[in-house]
Design a protein around this motif. Sequence first.
Motif, PDB file in Angstrom:
ATOM      1  N   ALA A   6      82.754  29.496   1.203  1.00 43.68           N
ATOM      2  CA  ALA A   6      81.371  29.530   0.736  1.00 43.68           C
ATOM      3  C   ALA A   6      80.899  28.094   0.532  1.00 43.68           C
ATOM      4  O   ALA A   6      81.433  27.369  -0.306  1.00 43.68           O
ATOM      5  N   HIS A   7      79.913  27.684   1.312  1.00 44.30           N
ATOM      6  CA  HIS A   7      79.364  26.332   1.249  1.00 44.30           C
ATOM      7  C   HIS A   7      78.017  26.380   0.539  1.00 44.30           C
ATOM      8  O   HIS A   7      77.205  27.262   0.801  1.00 44.30           O
ATOM      9  N   LEU A   8      77.793  25.400  -0.343  1.00 43.25           N
ATOM     10  CA  LEU A   8      76.570  25.385  -1.132  1.00 43.25           C
ATOM     11  C   LEU A   8      75.923  24.010  -1.104  1.00 43.25           C
ATOM     12  O   LEU A   8      76.602  22.985  -1.123  1.00 43.25           O
ATOM     13  N   LYS A   9      74.599  24.030  -1.033  1.00 41.26           N
ATOM     14  CA  LYS A   9      73.795  22.813  -1.107  1.00 41.26           C
ATOM     15  C   LYS A   9      72.692  23.086  -2.127  1.00 41.26           C
ATOM     16  O   LYS A   9      72.200  24.208  -2.219  1.00 41.26           O
ATOM     17  N   ALA A  10      72.325  22.081  -2.886  1.00 45.58           N
ATOM     18  CA  ALA A  10      71.294  22.268  -3.896  1.00 45.58           C
ATOM     19  C   ALA A  10      70.011  22.815  -3.269  1.00 45.58           C
ATOM     20  O   ALA A  10      69.562  22.331  -2.228  1.00 45.58           O
ATOM     21  N   ASP A  11      69.448  23.829  -3.885  1.00 45.07           N
ATOM     22  CA  ASP A  11      68.190  24.451  -3.447  1.00 45.07           C
ATOM     23  C   ASP A  11      68.256  25.043  -2.044  1.00 45.07           C
ATOM     24  O   ASP A  11      67.266  25.046  -1.323  1.00 45.07           O
ATOM     25  N   ALA A  12      69.426  25.501  -1.631  1.00 45.16           N
ATOM     26  CA  ALA A  12      69.564  26.152  -0.324  1.00 45.16           C
ATOM     27  C   ALA A  12      70.421  27.400  -0.490  1.00 45.16           C
ATOM     28  O   ALA A  12      71.199  27.516  -1.439  1.00 45.16           O
ATOM     29  N   GLU A  13      70.258  28.306   0.432  1.00 41.84           N
ATOM     30  CA  GLU A  13      71.069  29.519   0.408  1.00 41.84           C
ATOM     31  C   GLU A  13      72.517  29.174   0.715  1.00 41.84           C
ATOM     32  O   GLU A  13      72.793  28.356   1.596  1.00 41.84           O
ATOM     33  N   PRO A  14      73.473  29.780   0.002  1.00 37.99           N
ATOM     34  CA  PRO A  14      74.880  29.549   0.333  1.00 37.99           C
ATOM     35  C   PRO A  14      75.177  30.025   1.761  1.00 37.99           C
ATOM     36  O   PRO A  14      74.543  30.951   2.259  1.00 37.99           O
ATOM     37  N   ASN A  77      85.313  27.362  13.864  1.00 29.70           N
ATOM     38  CA  ASN A  77      84.821  27.541  12.498  1.00 29.70           C
ATOM     39  C   ASN A  77      85.053  26.294  11.650  1.00 29.70           C
ATOM     40  O   ASN A  77      84.258  26.001  10.750  1.00 29.70           O
ATOM     41  N   ASP A  78      86.112  25.560  11.930  1.00 32.36           N
ATOM     42  CA  ASP A  78      86.337  24.297  11.221  1.00 32.36           C
ATOM     43  C   ASP A  78      85.261  23.274  11.593  1.00 32.36           C
ATOM     44  O   ASP A  78      84.789  22.526  10.731  1.00 32.36           O
ATOM     45  N   LEU A  79      84.879  23.238  12.866  1.00 29.75           N
ATOM     46  CA  LEU A  79      83.810  22.339  13.294  1.00 29.75           C
ATOM     47  C   LEU A  79      82.484  22.730  12.644  1.00 29.75           C
ATOM     48  O   LEU A  79      81.690  21.869  12.251  1.00 29.75           O
ATOM     49  N   ARG A  80      82.262  24.020  12.496  1.00 25.55           N
ATOM     50  CA  ARG A  80      81.054  24.506  11.828  1.00 25.55           C
ATOM     51  C   ARG A  80      81.052  24.089  10.356  1.00 25.55           C
ATOM     52  O   ARG A  80      80.031  23.624   9.837  1.00 25.55           O
ATOM     53  N   SER A  81      82.188  24.230   9.679  1.00 23.11           N
ATOM     54  CA  SER A  81      82.293  23.805   8.275  1.00 23.11           C
ATOM     55  C   SER A  81      82.072  22.305   8.139  1.00 23.11           C
ATOM     56  O   SER A  81      81.394  21.849   7.209  1.00 23.11           O
ATOM     57  N   ASN A  82      82.634  21.560   9.065  1.00 18.31           N
ATOM     58  CA  ASN A  82      82.450  20.106   9.042  1.00 18.31           C
ATOM     59  C   ASN A  82      80.975  19.738   9.225  1.00 18.31           C
ATOM     60  O   ASN A  82      80.466  18.823   8.564  1.00 18.31           O
ATOM     61  N   THR A  90      78.646  21.590   0.186  1.00 17.62           N
ATOM     62  CA  THR A  90      79.956  21.407  -0.417  1.00 17.62           C
ATOM     63  C   THR A  90      80.693  22.743  -0.366  1.00 17.62           C
ATOM     64  O   THR A  90      80.090  23.794  -0.603  1.00 17.62           O
ATOM     65  N   LEU A  91      81.979  22.688  -0.074  1.00 21.53           N
ATOM     66  CA  LEU A  91      82.787  23.903  -0.098  1.00 21.53           C
ATOM     67  C   LEU A  91      82.946  24.315  -1.555  1.00 21.53           C
ATOM     68  O   LEU A  91      83.544  23.600  -2.357  1.00 21.53           O
ATOM     69  N   LEU A  92      82.385  25.459  -1.891  1.00 19.94           N
ATOM     70  CA  LEU A  92      82.319  25.908  -3.273  1.00 19.94           C
ATOM     71  C   LEU A  92      83.482  26.818  -3.626  1.00 19.94           C
ATOM     72  O   LEU A  92      84.143  26.629  -4.645  1.00 19.94           O
ATOM     73  N   HIS A  93      83.721  27.809  -2.797  1.00 22.30           N
ATOM     74  CA  HIS A  93      84.777  28.791  -3.038  1.00 22.30           C
ATOM     75  C   HIS A  93      85.413  29.172  -1.710  1.00 22.30           C
ATOM     76  O   HIS A  93      84.788  29.078  -0.660  1.00 22.30           O
ATOM     77  N   VAL A  94      86.643  29.656  -1.791  1.00 21.56           N
ATOM     78  CA  VAL A  94      87.277  30.332  -0.669  1.00 21.56           C
ATOM     79  C   VAL A  94      87.492  31.764  -1.132  1.00 21.56           C
ATOM     80  O   VAL A  94      88.131  32.006  -2.160  1.00 21.56           O
ATOM     81  N   LEU A  95      86.923  32.708  -0.392  1.00 21.14           N
ATOM     82  CA  LEU A  95      86.916  34.107  -0.795  1.00 21.14           C
ATOM     83  C   LEU A  95      87.741  34.943   0.162  1.00 21.14           C
ATOM     84  O   LEU A  95      87.674  34.757   1.374  1.00 21.14           O
TER      85      LEU A  95
END
Length: 123
Positions: A6-14, A77-82, A90-95
């Motif tokens: 789960a990636h998070l950015k301020a004021d954006a959808e996770p 998927n790693d390239l997408r996360s990068n 920011t990587l927030l959680h791993v679910l």
Amino acid sequence: MKLYGAHLKADAEPVLVREGFSWGALIFGPLWLAAHRAWIAAGLSFAAFVCIALLAPQPAGAILSAGLAIVLGLIGNDLRSNALEQRGYTLLHVLAARGRDEAWMRLIAARPDLKARYRPEVV
């Protein structure tokens, strides 16, 4: 069970990114990366496919192209996360979940403050 980052950015959808092999990256390669806004990886992989097509004799070209497609499937998927991290996420959680919907529910259960930012996809 599948793992989702789960990636998070301020004021954006996770954004949830599934960990592991990506069939879309294997089959569509640079197009899949571009659709997920991984522009640098999409450009480099496209350039690699073009170089292989122009410079490698057959059947070596076909083998190299298949190998590149497999590598993209393994690390897509790693390239997408990068790419998300490069855009300020920011990587927030791993679910761990059975599917994307369950992963969203687990994320919102862990972080109720994100509920206001969640916009489910309309299928």
